[in-house]
Design a protein around this motif. Structure first.
Motif, short mmCIF file in Angstrom:
data_model
loop_
_atom_site.label_atom_id
_atom_site.label_comp_id
_atom_site.label_asym_id
_atom_site.label_seq_id
_atom_site.Cartn_x
_atom_site.Cartn_y
_atom_site.Cartn_z
N GLU A 9 1.13 -1.19 0.14
CA GLU A 9 0.00 0.11 -0.30
C GLU A 9 1.24 0.98 -0.24
OE1 GLU A 9 -2.22 1.16 -0.44
OE2 GLU A 9 -4.47 0.48 -0.54
N GLY A 10 -0.17 2.32 -0.12
CA GLY A 10 0.73 3.21 -0.04
C GLY A 10 0.03 4.87 -1.22
N ASN A 11 0.65 6.38 -1.22
CA ASN A 11 -0.05 6.56 -1.66
C ASN A 11 -0.34 6.69 -3.15
OD1 ASN A 11 -1.35 9.71 -2.04
ND2 ASN A 11 -0.22 10.66 -0.47
N ILE A 12 -1.03 7.46 -4.03
CA ILE A 12 -0.77 8.04 -5.17
C ILE A 12 0.49 7.94 -5.38
CG2 ILE A 12 -1.87 8.88 -7.37
CD1 ILE A 12 -4.23 9.71 -5.37
N GLY A 13 0.86 7.46 -6.99
CA GLY A 13 1.71 7.38 -7.09
C GLY A 13 3.47 6.68 -6.20
N ALA A 14 2.71 6.01 -5.41
CA ALA A 14 4.19 5.24 -4.81
C ALA A 14 5.02 4.43 -5.07
CB ALA A 14 3.65 4.99 -2.72
#
Length: 210
Positions: A9-14
């Motif tokens: 998981e991670g933010n948009i663009g991670a």
């Protein structure tokens, strides 16, 4: 392999999908990738968030539920590991940011019913990158509808993710992805592989990349 269901998981663009592909290849694992491009409300949402946030989030929740349920309830004798590039709880986190208070209360009721039927990962890998790095990655992958995402929106998403992980004490490999280049730098991928070779207590376990 100590972990049989891994979620990135991670933010948009991670870099979630890139790392998921590499882990699935390394472990000969089944791969669950979010089919965001199939959501007809996504481009409309970026143009008019208030009007399209609720149908956007409902569509995502229904698709994620169907995909996870189908994949995780179908055993594969040749692939004992599954790697996913999203956490089902992502539905609730994005809804919290995108929906009005009334819409979110209704959405949460639906989420709570569905969430009970979804298998949770054995371990979460969270890629934490600064907004400047996220924006750079977003520009590179050049999806037209993403090109004008405000920094404030990415900050808000980041904060919502990290607060949720800490509050719920989720078993997490927390990677500082400020300089991440999983495709071009084998040492970066090796940090993740080495981390996955260990057992962990609940909570966050922090790693940086060389």
């Amino acid at each position: 392999m100590k972990h049989h269901f891994i979620t990135v998981e991670g933010n948009i663009g991670a870099g979630k999908t890139t790392l998921t592909h590499l882990l699935a290849k390394h472990f000969n694992a089944r791969m669950i990738l979010e089919e965001f491009a199939d959501n007809p409300f996504l481009p409309k949402f970026y143009e008019n968030p208030q009007q399209y946030a609720f149908p956007l989030e409902l569509f995502f929740m229904a698709e994620r539920y169907k995909q996870l349920k189908d994949m995780l309830h179908t055993k594969d004798l040749f692939q004992s590991v599954t790697v996913s590039d999203y956490l089902f709880t992502k539905c609730l986190l994005f809804a919290k940011v995108n929906l009005s208070e009334e819409e979110f209360r209704l959405y949460q009721k639906l989420f709570d019913i569905i969430h009970q039927q979804v298998t949770s990962p054995d371990i979460l890998i969270y890629l934490h990158a600064p907004v400047q790095k996220l924006q750079s990655n977003i520009r590179k992958r050049n999806r037209q509808y993403e090109q004008h995402i405000p920094d404030e929106y990415l900050f808000h998403i980041q904060e919502t993710y990290t607060n949720y992980i800490k509050q719920h004490n989720i078993k997490t490999i927390f990677i500082d992805a400020s300089n991440a280049d999983f495709l071009g730098n084998e040492k970066h991928l090796q940090v993740v592989l080495d981390a996955l070779d260990k057992d962990y207590d609940e909570g966050q376990h922090y790693f940086s990349l060389p």
